[in-house]
Design a protein around this motif. Structure first.
Motif, PDB file in Angstrom:
ATOM      1  N   ALA A   1     -42.385  34.745  48.748  1.00  0.00           N
ATOM      2  CA  ALA A   1     -42.123  33.410  48.190  1.00  0.00           C
ATOM      3  C   ALA A   1     -42.990  32.328  48.826  1.00  0.00           C
ATOM      4  O   ALA A   1     -42.970  31.187  48.381  1.00  0.00           O
ATOM      5  CB  ALA A   1     -40.646  33.060  48.369  1.00  0.00           C
TER       6      ALA A   1
ATOM      7  N   PRO B   1     -35.565  24.200  42.531  1.00  0.00           N
ATOM      8  CA  PRO B   1     -36.568  25.127  43.074  1.00  0.00           C
ATOM      9  C   PRO B   1     -37.548  25.548  41.980  1.00  0.00           C
ATOM     10  O   PRO B   1     -37.231  25.521  40.802  1.00  0.00           O
ATOM     11  CB  PRO B   1     -35.736  26.317  43.552  1.00  0.00           C
ATOM     12  N   ARG B   2     -38.709  25.968  42.428  1.00  0.00           N
ATOM     13  CA  ARG B   2     -39.710  26.484  41.489  1.00  0.00           C
ATOM     14  C   ARG B   2     -39.211  27.798  40.903  1.00  0.00           C
ATOM     15  O   ARG B   2     -38.532  28.576  41.585  1.00  0.00           O
ATOM     16  CB  ARG B   2     -41.020  26.721  42.215  1.00  0.00           C
TER      17      ARG B   2
ATOM     18  N   ALA C   1     -31.759  34.506  51.575  1.00  0.00           N
ATOM     19  CA  ALA C   1     -32.757  34.445  50.503  1.00  0.00           C
ATOM     20  C   ALA C   1     -32.837  33.064  49.856  1.00  0.00           C
ATOM     21  O   ALA C   1     -33.918  32.625  49.477  1.00  0.00           O
ATOM     22  CB  ALA C   1     -32.438  35.493  49.433  1.00  0.00           C
TER      23      ALA C   1
ATOM     24  N   VAL D   1     -38.073  35.294  43.082  1.00  0.00           N
ATOM     25  CA  VAL D   1     -38.293  36.097  44.289  1.00  0.00           C
ATOM     26  C   VAL D   1     -37.019  36.149  45.135  1.00  0.00           C
ATOM     27  O   VAL D   1     -36.638  37.218  45.634  1.00  0.00           O
ATOM     28  CB  VAL D   1     -39.489  35.550  45.103  1.00  0.00           C
ATOM     29  N   SER D   2     -36.340  35.026  45.283  1.00  0.00           N
ATOM     30  CA  SER D   2     -35.113  34.993  46.088  1.00  0.00           C
ATOM     31  C   SER D   2     -34.015  35.844  45.464  1.00  0.00           C
ATOM     32  O   SER D   2     -33.325  36.592  46.155  1.00  0.00           O
ATOM     33  CB  SER D   2     -34.629  33.550  46.255  1.00  0.00           C
TER      34      SER D   2
ATOM     35  N   ARG E   1     -40.676  30.574  40.422  1.00  0.00           N
ATOM     36  CA  ARG E   1     -41.111  31.727  41.216  1.00  0.00           C
ATOM     37  C   ARG E   1     -40.207  31.919  42.430  1.00  0.00           C
ATOM     38  O   ARG E   1     -39.856  33.050  42.783  1.00  0.00           O
ATOM     39  CB  ARG E   1     -42.561  31.536  41.658  1.00  0.00           C
ATOM     40  N   THR E   2     -39.809  30.833  43.067  1.00  0.00           N
ATOM     41  CA  THR E   2     -38.920  30.916  44.234  1.00  0.00           C
ATOM     42  C   THR E   2     -37.566  31.472  43.825  1.00  0.00           C
ATOM     43  O   THR E   2     -37.000  32.312  44.522  1.00  0.00           O
ATOM     44  CB  THR E   2     -38.763  29.522  44.891  1.00  0.00           C
TER      45      THR E   2
ATOM     46  N   VAL F   1     -38.834  38.671  51.612  1.00  0.00           N
ATOM     47  CA  VAL F   1     -38.648  37.660  50.564  1.00  0.00           C
ATOM     48  C   VAL F   1     -39.411  36.386  50.920  1.00  0.00           C
ATOM     49  O   VAL F   1     -40.095  35.800  50.072  1.00  0.00           O
ATOM     50  CB  VAL F   1     -37.144  37.356  50.356  1.00  0.00           C
ATOM     51  N   ALA F   2     -39.315  35.980  52.161  1.00  0.00           N
ATOM     52  CA  ALA F   2     -40.000  34.759  52.590  1.00  0.00           C
ATOM     53  C   ALA F   2     -41.509  34.901  52.444  1.00  0.00           C
ATOM     54  O   ALA F   2     -42.191  33.960  51.997  1.00  0.00           O
ATOM     55  CB  ALA F   2     -39.627  34.434  54.035  1.00  0.00           C
TER      56      ALA F   2
ATOM     57  N   ARG G   1     -42.609  31.199  51.878  1.00  0.00           N
ATOM     58  CA  ARG G   1     -41.758  30.405  52.753  1.00  0.00           C
ATOM     59  C   ARG G   1     -41.887  30.898  54.185  1.00  0.00           C
ATOM     60  O   ARG G   1     -42.382  31.991  54.438  1.00  0.00           O
ATOM     61  CB  ARG G   1     -40.284  30.527  52.343  1.00  0.00           C
TER      62      ARG G   1
END
Length: 184
Positions: free
Chosen positions: A175, A34-35, A77, A41-42, A37-38, A171-172, A177
């Motif tokens: 992020a 995953p990135r 998340a 944030v998650s 940032r993801t 969160v989504a 998402r």
């Protein structure tokens, strides 16, 4: 006059032919990295949700954070696209599993044997209801072991599950998402 070969003589060749025509099995690959940032944030969202459960529980003088809810938030998340992470599964799976635990508790009383049965039965109940959520099987085990008060446990569990879904929505968004993939 010729006779046909005995069936035993041709039987071994059939599986070999099937093996030769079948594609070779492929091995799965680990998920993509995953990135950063993801991940950030998650992780921050999961911590926030669990701290929120502790804060609300403190205000209500009731424990709201139980181990299966931490696992639920990890799914919401960290893997928001999975069927296990959808609001239907989080809320429905948790409540149905708790009800399964209470049903087993009513029949068997509190204990390890009943807890094992409750955890296993919870899987079947969730499958039939199309609310797969693996952490919820642990909720059935907790109910069958600890015999919590029925209405207050169900109400607090519903509240906690809703908090997880609400934080999952936030969160989504942060992020970038999409969550949820479906509601019900």
């Amino acid at each position: 006059m010729t006779t046909a070969p005995a069936p035993e003589a041709t039987a071994p060749a059939a599986p070999e032919a099937a093996r030769e025509s079948a594609p070779a099995p492929t091995r799965g690959r680990p998920p993509a990295r995953p990135r950063p940032r993801t991940v950030l944030v998650s992780t921050a969202g999961a911590v926030t949700a669990l701290l929120l459960l502790v804060a609300v529980g403190t205000l209500l003088h009731q424990p709201l954070l139980i181990p299966p809810l931490a696992a639920s938030m990890a799914l919401v998340a960290g893997a928001p696209d999975l069927p296990l992470s959808q609001p239907r599964s989080v809320l429905g799976g948790q409540l149905l599993s708790a009800l399964t635990g209470f049903a087993v508790l009513a029949v068997a009383g509190p204990g390890l044997w009943g807890a094992a049965v409750a955890g296993g039965l919870a899987l079947g109940v969730m499958m039939l209801a199309r609310t797969p959520h693996s952490p919820a099987a642990a909720t059935a085990v907790i109910v069958a072991l600890q015999a919590p008060p029925f209405w207050s446990f169900l109400g607090l569990l519903a509240l906690a599950s809703l908090v997880l879904v609400a934080v999952g929505l936030g969160v989504a968004r942060v992020a970038g998402r999409t969550y949820p993939a479906y509601w019900f």
